[in-house]
Write a protein that holds these residues in place. Sequence first.
Motif, PDB file in Angstrom:
ATOM      1  N   GLN A 292     -10.145  -9.148   6.225  1.00  0.00           N
ATOM      2  CA  GLN A 292     -10.366 -10.588   6.094  1.00  0.00           C
ATOM      3  C   GLN A 292     -10.287 -11.030   4.637  1.00  0.00           C
ATOM      4  OE1 GLN A 292     -13.340 -12.718   8.130  1.00  0.00           O
ATOM      5  NE2 GLN A 292     -13.463 -11.330   9.866  1.00  0.00           N
ATOM      6  N   VAL A 293     -10.522 -10.090   3.746  1.00  0.00           N
ATOM      7  CA  VAL A 293     -10.482 -10.393   2.311  1.00  0.00           C
ATOM      8  C   VAL A 293      -9.192  -9.879   1.685  1.00  0.00           C
ATOM      9  CG1 VAL A 293     -11.703 -10.128   0.113  1.00  0.00           C
ATOM     10  CG2 VAL A 293     -12.996 -10.175   2.258  1.00  0.00           C
ATOM     11  N   ILE A 294      -8.873  -8.629   1.974  1.00  0.00           N
ATOM     12  CA  ILE A 294      -7.667  -8.006   1.411  1.00  0.00           C
ATOM     13  C   ILE A 294      -6.549  -8.096   2.430  1.00  0.00           C
ATOM     14  CG2 ILE A 294      -6.703  -5.930   0.347  1.00  0.00           C
ATOM     15  CD1 ILE A 294      -9.081  -7.286  -1.142  1.00  0.00           C
ATOM     16  N   GLN A 295      -5.708  -9.082   2.242  1.00  0.00           N
ATOM     17  CA  GLN A 295      -4.539  -9.275   3.101  1.00  0.00           C
ATOM     18  C   GLN A 295      -3.365  -8.596   2.419  1.00  0.00           C
ATOM     19  OE1 GLN A 295      -4.652 -13.528   3.141  1.00  0.00           O
ATOM     20  NE2 GLN A 295      -6.699 -13.559   4.060  1.00  0.00           N
ATOM     21  N   SER A 296      -2.939  -7.458   2.982  1.00  0.00           N
ATOM     22  CA  SER A 296      -2.026  -6.558   2.284  1.00  0.00           C
ATOM     23  C   SER A 296      -0.775  -7.260   1.797  1.00  0.00           C
ATOM     24  CB  SER A 296      -1.645  -5.382   3.184  1.00  0.00           C
ATOM     25  OG  SER A 296      -1.575  -4.199   2.422  1.00  0.00           O
ATOM     26  N   ASP A 297      -0.450  -6.961   0.543  1.00  0.00           N
ATOM     27  CA  ASP A 297       0.702  -7.524  -0.161  1.00  0.00           C
ATOM     28  C   ASP A 297       0.586  -9.023  -0.385  1.00  0.00           C
ATOM     29  OD1 ASP A 297       2.472  -5.530  -1.107  1.00  0.00           O
ATOM     30  OD2 ASP A 297       3.021  -5.061   0.943  1.00  0.00           O
ATOM     31  N   LYS A 298      -0.647  -9.532  -0.324  1.00  0.00           N
ATOM     32  CA  LYS A 298      -0.883 -10.929  -0.664  1.00  0.00           C
ATOM     33  C   LYS A 298      -2.097 -11.048  -1.589  1.00  0.00           C
ATOM     34  CE  LYS A 298      -1.473 -15.563   1.246  1.00  0.00           C
ATOM     35  NZ  LYS A 298      -1.664 -16.387   2.465  1.00  0.00           N
ATOM     36  N   THR A 299      -3.254 -10.574  -1.100  1.00  0.00           N
ATOM     37  CA  THR A 299      -4.445 -10.607  -1.943  1.00  0.00           C
ATOM     38  C   THR A 299      -4.884  -9.205  -2.367  1.00  0.00           C
ATOM     39  OG1 THR A 299      -5.913 -10.554  -0.013  1.00  0.00           O
ATOM     40  CG2 THR A 299      -5.280 -12.726  -0.853  1.00  0.00           C
ATOM     41  N   GLY A 300      -4.114  -8.192  -2.043  1.00  0.00           N
ATOM     42  CA  GLY A 300      -4.452  -6.822  -2.406  1.00  0.00           C
ATOM     43  C   GLY A 300      -3.639  -5.858  -1.583  1.00  0.00           C
ATOM     44  N   LEU A 301      -4.057  -4.586  -1.602  1.00  0.00           N
ATOM     45  CA  LEU A 301      -3.365  -3.541  -0.859  1.00  0.00           C
ATOM     46  C   LEU A 301      -4.358  -2.818   0.036  1.00  0.00           C
ATOM     47  CD1 LEU A 301      -1.182  -2.068  -3.765  1.00  0.00           C
ATOM     48  CD2 LEU A 301      -0.457  -3.698  -1.996  1.00  0.00           C
ATOM     49  N   LEU A 302      -4.031  -2.725   1.331  1.00  0.00           N
ATOM     50  CA  LEU A 302      -4.859  -1.999   2.302  1.00  0.00           C
ATOM     51  C   LEU A 302      -4.200  -0.678   2.654  1.00  0.00           C
ATOM     52  CD1 LEU A 302      -6.011  -4.660   4.942  1.00  0.00           C
ATOM     53  CD2 LEU A 302      -7.452  -3.457   3.292  1.00  0.00           C
ATOM     54  N   VAL A 303      -5.029   0.362   2.780  1.00  0.00           N
ATOM     55  CA  VAL A 303      -4.516   1.680   3.197  1.00  0.00           C
ATOM     56  C   VAL A 303      -5.431   2.225   4.291  1.00  0.00           C
ATOM     57  CG1 VAL A 303      -3.526   2.163   0.925  1.00  0.00           C
ATOM     58  CG2 VAL A 303      -5.864   2.908   1.433  1.00  0.00           C
ATOM     59  N   ASN A 304      -4.950   3.219   5.002  1.00  0.00           N
ATOM     60  CA  ASN A 304      -5.771   3.854   6.032  1.00  0.00           C
ATOM     61  C   ASN A 304      -6.886   4.679   5.387  1.00  0.00           C
ATOM     62  OD1 ASN A 304      -4.296   2.862   8.246  1.00  0.00           O
ATOM     63  ND2 ASN A 304      -2.788   4.504   8.059  1.00  0.00           N
ATOM     64  N   PRO A 305      -8.043   4.774   6.048  1.00  0.00           N
ATOM     65  CA  PRO A 305      -9.120   5.620   5.505  1.00  0.00           C
ATOM     66  C   PRO A 305      -8.729   7.088   5.583  1.00  0.00           C
ATOM     67  CG  PRO A 305      -9.690   4.816   7.699  1.00  0.00           C
ATOM     68  CD  PRO A 305      -8.420   4.119   7.310  1.00  0.00           C
ATOM     69  N   LYS A 306      -9.389   7.889   4.761  1.00  0.00           N
ATOM     70  CA  LYS A 306      -9.203   9.352   4.737  1.00  0.00           C
ATOM     71  C   LYS A 306      -7.744   9.750   4.508  1.00  0.00           C
ATOM     72  CE  LYS A 306     -11.435   9.909   8.703  1.00  0.00           C
ATOM     73  NZ  LYS A 306     -12.119  10.544   9.865  1.00  0.00           N
ATOM     74  N   ASP A 307      -7.050   9.010   3.686  1.00  0.00           N
ATOM     75  CA  ASP A 307      -5.636   9.282   3.384  1.00  0.00           C
ATOM     76  C   ASP A 307      -5.439   9.151   1.877  1.00  0.00           C
ATOM     77  OD1 ASP A 307      -2.898   9.394   3.113  1.00  0.00           O
ATOM     78  OD2 ASP A 307      -2.458   7.975   4.731  1.00  0.00           O
ATOM     79  N   GLU A 308      -5.727  10.241   1.159  1.00  0.00           N
ATOM     80  CA  GLU A 308      -5.710  10.173  -0.305  1.00  0.00           C
ATOM     81  C   GLU A 308      -4.314   9.911  -0.870  1.00  0.00           C
ATOM     82  OE1 GLU A 308      -5.411  14.659   0.629  1.00  0.00           O
ATOM     83  OE2 GLU A 308      -6.481  12.891   1.389  1.00  0.00           O
ATOM     84  N   LEU A 309      -3.260  10.354  -0.154  1.00  0.00           N
ATOM     85  CA  LEU A 309      -1.902  10.138  -0.656  1.00  0.00           C
ATOM     86  C   LEU A 309      -1.544   8.648  -0.622  1.00  0.00           C
ATOM     87  CD1 LEU A 309       0.618  11.455  -1.779  1.00  0.00           C
ATOM     88  CD2 LEU A 309       1.455  11.759   0.570  1.00  0.00           C
ATOM     89  N   SER A 310      -1.895   7.976   0.477  1.00  0.00           N
ATOM     90  CA  SER A 310      -1.640   6.532   0.570  1.00  0.00           C
ATOM     91  C   SER A 310      -2.461   5.762  -0.460  1.00  0.00           C
ATOM     92  CB  SER A 310      -1.969   6.014   1.975  1.00  0.00           C
ATOM     93  OG  SER A 310      -1.095   6.551   2.924  1.00  0.00           O
TER      94      SER A 310
END
Length: 357
Positions: A292-310
């Motif tokens: 709701q706050v981090i809208q990927s590639d607009k207000t930030g970048l979201l990644v999947n949990p437990k995925d250090e490479l992403s």
Amino acid sequence: MRVLQLIDSLEAGGAERVAVNYANGLLSSVDGSYLCATRAEGLLKSNVNKRVGYLFLKKTKTLDFKAIWTLHRFVKKEKITLIHAHSTSYFLATLITILNSKVKLVWHDHYGKSEFLQQRPQRVLKYCSNYFNHIFSVNLKLEQWAKTCLNTKSVSYLHNYAVLTATNLKTDLKGVDGKRVVCLANLRPQKDHFNLLQAFQILVAKYPDWTLHLVGKDFKDEYSKHISKFILTANLEQHIFVYGSCNDTSAILKASTIGVLSSQSEGLPLALLEYGLAGLAVVATNVGDCSQVIQSDKTGLLVNPKDELSLFKAIERYIQSEALRDEHSKHLQRLVTHSFSERNTIQKLTNTYLGLN
């Protein structure tokens, strides 16, 4: 209307900051605004407005009769009409409303493990929910859970809002200006700092002048010891710094470039809102209501949990593009300022208070 915010401590956690924000924010909207810390004080005490009526109970056990009696007398003396209990303070609040039947009770659910609700203890909470006039939930999953599992008929989602108090930088902040990554999160397992540490281990090999700064309460437990051991074993002492709780958080954020949360579970983290107000570019895991706050590639970048490479790749995108950082941080700052404002939230809060039966 005279309203008491009830919270276990004033340590620098999310629920605690919400309780302080509400006590301060309600001053101009109610006849009396109060705050009670039941078990411990902490850094946030200095943020409490002097006009807020304040009580520290020094409660030492679940059934602390001296603390119960002290709060009962305080409620009667100050003619408090509503208790807004945060997190686990609901049990004490229930006892007080049994003793003061005219006092209304609102419970605010800040549960940080909303991805693991099937593991949540609920027997005592379910009983106490018979006495709640309303439940506020910090994300939509918790709202649905309360409607399904508890006995309170009136339940609603109320998003958090953040307040950044301007402070001078007092912390001896390491690293180079313009190349700091900050993580504002108490050292708890659900915050999954190890995901971030592993991502940063990859990052340092390519960008050795960037540093990571962990700000949040250190409980000196096994989780904390494992974090320290990881940093030492991976030879990252010159790249990753642990500060514990700090009372100059806003200044630390202003001195940073990228804000990160790598949690396995969240509600709607205040840290994201504070990152936004501070003008940071943000990377977060897609849990709870972070989207709701981090809208990927607009207000930030979201990644999947437990995925250090992403997580590494997302931070790297910001390192490689100052223009992208600036674009996303401006959009996020605008979103937080307009959609997660104190004014809007306090209005919803008081409207709900006034509508209680």
